[in-house]
Design a protein around this motif. Structure first.
Motif, mmCIF file in Angstrom:
data_model
loop_
_atom_site.group_PDB
_atom_site.id
_atom_site.type_symbol
_atom_site.label_atom_id
_atom_site.label_comp_id
_atom_site.label_asym_id
_atom_site.label_seq_id
_atom_site.Cartn_x
_atom_site.Cartn_y
_atom_site.Cartn_z
ATOM 1 N N ASP A 47 6.802 1.170 2.301
ATOM 2 C CA ASP A 47 6.594 0.231 1.193
ATOM 3 C C ASP A 47 7.533 0.581 0.035
ATOM 4 O O ASP A 47 8.048 -0.310 -0.650
ATOM 5 N N HIS A 97 1.974 9.376 5.677
ATOM 6 C CA HIS A 97 2.734 9.087 4.448
ATOM 7 C C HIS A 97 2.720 10.211 3.411
ATOM 8 O O HIS A 97 3.283 10.037 2.336
ATOM 9 N N ASP A 124 0.857 -1.198 0.000
ATOM 10 C CA ASP A 124 0.000 0.000 0.000
ATOM 11 C C ASP A 124 0.894 1.251 0.000
ATOM 12 O O ASP A 124 0.803 2.104 0.858
ATOM 13 N N ASP A 163 8.130 -2.145 6.587
ATOM 14 C CA ASP A 163 8.019 -2.920 5.347
ATOM 15 C C ASP A 163 9.375 -3.338 4.764
ATOM 16 O O ASP A 163 9.507 -4.466 4.274
HETATM 17 C C1 BDR Z 1 2.392 -0.499 8.496
HETATM 18 O O1 BDR Z 1 1.431 0.537 8.314
HETATM 19 C C2 BDR Z 1 1.743 1.288 7.180
HETATM 20 O O2 BDR Z 1 1.457 2.640 7.370
HETATM 21 C C3 BDR Z 1 3.184 1.028 6.881
HETATM 22 O O3 BDR Z 1 3.417 1.150 5.490
HETATM 23 C C4 BDR Z 1 3.394 -0.385 7.364
HETATM 24 O O4 BDR Z 1 3.072 -1.331 6.367
HETATM 25 C C5 BDR Z 1 2.987 -0.374 9.870
HETATM 26 O O5 BDR Z 1 2.001 -0.482 10.836
#
Ligand code: BDR
Ligand code: CA
Length: 339
Positions: A14, A81, A9, A267
């Motif tokens: 990621d 993010h 995602d 990730d």
């Molecule tokens: C996970 O949540 C997402 O925001 C990050 O990409 C990671 O996969 C961590 O809790």
């Protein structure tokens, strides 16, 4: 080689997971599924296409996943993010489009095409994999291995006090997957990589500086805490520049949460573990997801002692060596960026 289905995602961490795999000679990425999570699925797909193009891999298929979780409406987390899921990075948009098949269908087709060979890596909510299991319930035996970043056991959650993001966004999907994989042979149980381990993997500006150094990129000092928020990287290496612009946002987010100027490498660590199982210690457990609790929905519960009278359905990562991981990451991604 390790043939892989990725389901992501994207997402700042990621993104680095993807770069790590692209930089790893033993990884053979067969397809990249885009799951709604950190940002909506279409944005995730755009990010995946853009990173692959930037890295010279327009040959790798990107599929679009379900726009919504199995039951709940979609929640996204642009606060964590960035507005497009990749922090301050502004990647050139790809002129490619997503594949015609859905992410769920890609899981099924790819697993069937190489039975017993393919490792699945999920670093987002488990929606696509749950939908794939509804098409092909034999996936747990068709896949060689499954690695999932998700859950929190002894560690507090990062989405609610008891739940981790990937599980919290689609708890029903996670439960369907963990249930389905209880038929996997004991030596091929899914590996769950929870916050308990990934929050010990702390990336700091120093790691980014070394990455740039290995890549032969200028300048050396890319990121300092005293720069105004959002300061853009001037690195001449495009991979390092975009990665720094993504990760700076993540560093600022963690700092604003009171965790320090660092970023948890959830990730990327799960990606490294998908290639090399020796990077974490694991313990077998029977894992279920709380689906009804008003305070605890989305919480992963592990039975470590056989109290439920069921066989383990997972190997849960319980410890890791962050230093070994970062050395590998810096070496691989740095040299890859230098090409
Ligand atoms: C996970 O949540 C997402 O925001 C990050 O990409 C990671 O996969 C961590 O809790
Ligand atoms: Ca993720």
């Amino acid at each position: 080689t390790v043939p892989l289905i990725l389901d992501v995602d994207t997402g700042i961490d990621d993104s680095l997971a993807l770069l790590y795999l692209l930089a790893s000679p033993e990884a053979e990425i067969l397809t990249v599924a885009s799951t709604a999570g950190n940002v909506p699925a279409a944005q995730v797909a755009a990010n995946n296409l853009a990173w692959l193009d930037l890295c010279g891999r327009p040959d790798i298929e990107v599929t679009l996943g379900s726009p919504v979780p199995l039951t709940d409406p979609l929640r996204t987390t642009e606060d964590t993010h960035g507005p497009q899921g990749i922090g301050y990075a502004q990647l050139p948009a790809s002129d490619r489009t997503v594949s015609e098949r859905s992410s769920a269908q890609a899981w099924v087709d790819v697993a069937r095409s190489r039975p017993g060979e393919v490792t699945g890596l999920v670093t987002g909510p488990l929606t696509n994999l749950a939908l794939a299991l509804r098409i092909e319930p034999a996936l747990p035996t068709l896949l060689r291995r499954l690695v999932v970043m998700g859950g929190a056991f002894h560690h507090p959650g990062n989405t609610t006090p008891k739940s981790e993001w990937n599980i919290s966004v689609d708890p029903e999907a996670a439960q369907e997957v963990f249930d389905a994989f209880s038929v996997a042979p004991p030596d091929r149980l899914p590996v769950i990589c929870p916050l308990d381990v990934t929050e010990t993997i702390e990336m700091r500006p120093e790691h980014l500086r070394r990455l740039a150094e290995v890549a032969g990129s200028t300048p050396d000092e890319l990121i300092t805490e005293t720069d105004p928020p959002g300061t853009r990287s001037l690195a001449d290496n495009p991979v390092i520049r975009h990665l720094s612009d993504a990760i700076r946002f993540y560093l600022e987010f963690h700092r604003d949460q009171g965790e320090g100027f660092l970023a948890h490498m959830h990730d990327p660590f799960a990606a490294a573990l998908a290639l090399d199982p020796t990077l974490a210690q694991t313990r077998p457990a029977t894992v279920d997801v709380e689906l009804v609790g008003t305070l605890t929905r989305g919480c992963t519960v592990a039975d470590w002692r056989g109290m439920w009278g069921r066989e383990p359905n997972a190997e849960v990562a319980v410890g890791a060596d962050p230093h070994a991981f970062f050395e590998r990451l810096i070496d691989r991604v740095g040299r890859f960026a230098a090409r």
